[in-house]
Scaffold this active site. Structure first.
Site, PDB file in Angstrom:
ATOM      1  N   HIS B 165      -6.712   9.167  -1.946  1.00  0.00           N
ATOM      2  CA  HIS B 165      -7.169  10.571  -1.853  1.00  0.00           C
ATOM      3  C   HIS B 165      -6.549  11.461  -2.929  1.00  0.00           C
ATOM      4  O   HIS B 165      -6.994  12.597  -3.114  1.00  0.00           O
ATOM      5  CB  HIS B 165      -6.835  11.157  -0.476  1.00  0.00           C
ATOM      6  CG  HIS B 165      -7.609  10.541   0.654  1.00  0.00           C
ATOM      7  ND1 HIS B 165      -8.976  10.514   0.690  1.00  0.00           N
ATOM      8  CD2 HIS B 165      -7.193   9.927   1.806  1.00  0.00           C
ATOM      9  CE1 HIS B 165      -9.383   9.916   1.809  1.00  0.00           C
ATOM     10  NE2 HIS B 165      -8.319   9.548   2.495  1.00  0.00           N
ATOM     11  N   HIS B 203     -12.213   6.066   4.825  1.00  0.00           N
ATOM     12  CA  HIS B 203     -12.413   7.392   4.231  1.00  0.00           C
ATOM     13  C   HIS B 203     -12.777   7.286   2.750  1.00  0.00           C
ATOM     14  O   HIS B 203     -12.226   6.440   2.034  1.00  0.00           O
ATOM     15  CB  HIS B 203     -11.142   8.230   4.398  1.00  0.00           C
ATOM     16  CG  HIS B 203     -10.710   8.358   5.824  1.00  0.00           C
ATOM     17  ND1 HIS B 203      -9.746   7.552   6.386  1.00  0.00           N
ATOM     18  CD2 HIS B 203     -11.154   9.178   6.806  1.00  0.00           C
ATOM     19  CE1 HIS B 203      -9.585   7.880   7.668  1.00  0.00           C
ATOM     20  NE2 HIS B 203     -10.435   8.857   7.947  1.00  0.00           N
TER      21      HIS B 203
HETATM   22 ZN   LIG Z   1      -8.483   6.092   5.459  1.00  0.00          ZN
END
Ligand SMILES: [Zn+2]
Ligand SMILES: [Zn+2]
Lengths: 350, 350
Positions: B165, B203
């Site tokens: 991320h 994600h």
């Molecule tokens: Zn994740």
């Protein structure tokens, strides 16, 4: 002067704001406005009225429709996630940084809350939308009251939550709907060709600046703590002078921590000279009194008595004037400081 | 396969993250990695090594130097604000939204913390930088180990905090330094002409996508929960295909909540076909196992046994492969699930 007081302000009462990694009690509390009203009862300056509802079209001339729709229903969505949320305020915990998309509105509530905000210090509560909408109605009514023969020289939107940090599609800095921008837009719509918005709050009026940054019909000016060290940090520098058609129509006057009234007043004179050169038909003053020496979250050194002169200086511009109430967190001194500005204005405007 | 385990990971141990308006215990805990190491002790897959320090120039090829400087000294600055902060984690509470400036680095610590982040769920702690830097060293060492004759087919960076991320100048989603991007950049620098980064975490790998979005030499692919409802919300849609020279070199495969392995594996086949067409010299797999049916914050339905097949499918690409450890929050199942992927890969790669 005419005074429009927000009857729904107390419905917006945050419990906690994030500060340095923890949740602490809110600074922006209903007692702030109650102190101003109490002082006005002692020193009346004009009729106190209730504003009619604000036209949605006026709000949508300032804010993105999808943002307003979000604010309107945010509390219901928050409680629908979990009934236990009714005992909490909604605070954002994720937001779109550089390179992230803002064109799509996520279905997830937390993601929408973060999409439309820039801090976790601005709790969204059950009464927030009603208070913010009624506050915008005060700002609009104040602006509209200045039109026509027999109109007062000045009108005041006595409201909270404040507005000057709110942008087209974001809340933050205790602000949701930009009341000063609503007033400026209302003045434009009722015939003022040019409007100046002067922000004297301790904090840079980032929302107001950004709303009019590319417009030449609204001159925005802000005198405030240097954003290198002071909230809202990411805007408010002297080199921000407008863009496109608005180039040259934004003036930022950041001042160092510790600034006293003599130095602050010199910046005000600079701002007033720029306003005079702009020759607007009306003036909006985003009136924060967190420049006060006793303010718990700010670092200027204005004394209560200085606010009389501040009001008189602004009256010297000789313009129809709308005041919107912005910050000020020395709660017990709020009444004295705000009413001093208004009284100083009235005395000089006579 | 060669395994580089981060000896400093446990120094990064957050106390609380913001979730729905309150502070809750962190999901991303040291025990996650301990479970993987324990499972590897039961089912050894190769030598476990310590990585040499990572070159600063490599980190700066991925992240902005001012961001790295901030991370390096953030804890000391945080505690310098107030010695009592040593008992708290640093969490951002204000950030630059649309129209705010990111070109100037504020002097205020809270403002810098917010400038460089996109959520309040990623606590910055005393040991964060050391853990993140040592993790990047694992990723770099894994990449470098694949060069030369006698090199293993695969190498693993067993590390936390995760990385996928984190972008050029922001942390979030429990990530600070993008280990997968460091591995891809290291592979490029040691001679791979083209590198593919396949993100199989639940994600979207927003950081990795954004880092390579305008590059044609690194193909990024991500299979993940639909960002309309799933974190990180503001990126990861199917219409994001790259920009500039990188147009056509990003592939997002968002899938609905409830996706089982059969459907997930079909998306993997699509990704592997795109990788085959790209014909890279090496592959980086951002390996999250929060696709697991028992994951507390995710909504796919992969079973532990499925991870053997997942590993075998990836081995089918026939490429030198670096694995970086990303998410997975069903802590007790982490060891089984991660080692299943690696064992499935090894068995198929033989
Ligand atoms: Zn994740
Ligand atoms: Zn203020």
């Amino acid at each position: 002067m005419l005074i429009y007081a927000n009857p729904r302000h107390a419905g917006h009462s945050g419990r906690q704001e994030m500060y340095r990694g923890r949740l602490v009690p809110c600074h922006e509390v209903p007692a702030r406005l109650e102190h101003v009203l109490a002082e006005l009862a002692r020193r009346p300056l004009g009729e106190i009225r209730e504003a009619p509802p604000v036209a949605r079209a006026l709000l949508e001339a300032v804010h993105a429709p999808r943002y307003l729709r979000f604010l309107e229903t945010a509390w219901q969505q928050w409680v629908a996630l979990d009934p236990a949320n009714a005992a909490l305020d909604a605070l954002p915990s994720v937001w779109p940084v550089r390179g992230f998309r803002a064109d799509l509105e996520p279905a997830n509530f937390a993601a929408r809350l973060g999409l439309y905000s820039f801090d976790a210090g601005t709790p969204l509560t059950e009464g927030t939308w009603a208070a913010a909408e009624a506050g915008a109605a005060c700002a609009a009514a104040a602006a509209f009251s200045l039109a026509g023969s027999g109109a007062p020289r000045a009108a005041v939107a006595l409201t909270r939550p404040p507005g000057h940090h709110a942008g087209a599609d974001f809340f933050g800095g205790y602000c949701f709907v930009n009341n000063a921008a609503v007033a400026a837009q209302a003045l434009r719509e009722q015939g003022a060709r040019r409007v100046a918005v002067l922000d004297v709050d301790y904090h840079h009026g980032n929302g107001t600046q950004s709303l009019f940054y590319e417009r030449a019909d609204v001159l925005t000016l802000s005198i405030h703590g240097d954003p290198r060290t002071e909230y809202p940090f990411y805007l408010g520098h002297a080199d921000e002078t407008g863009a496109g058609a608005g180039l040259g129509f934004n003036l930022n006057l950041p001042l160092p921590a510790g600034t006293d009234f003599a130095h602050w007043r010199a910046a005000l004179a600079t701002a007033l000279a720029r306003i005079a050169a702009f020759a607007p038909d009306a003036l909006v003053v985003a009136l924060g009194v967190d420049t006060y020496e006793g303010d718990p979250i700010s670092r200027f050194r204005l004394a209560s008595g200085d606010y009389l002169q501040l009001g008189a200086d602004i009256a010297g511009a000789g313009l129809p004037t709308v005041f919107t109430l912005e910050g000020g967190y020395a709660v017990a001194a709020m009444g004295t400081n705000v009413v001093n500005v208004l009284e100083g204005f009235e005395a000089a405007a006579r």
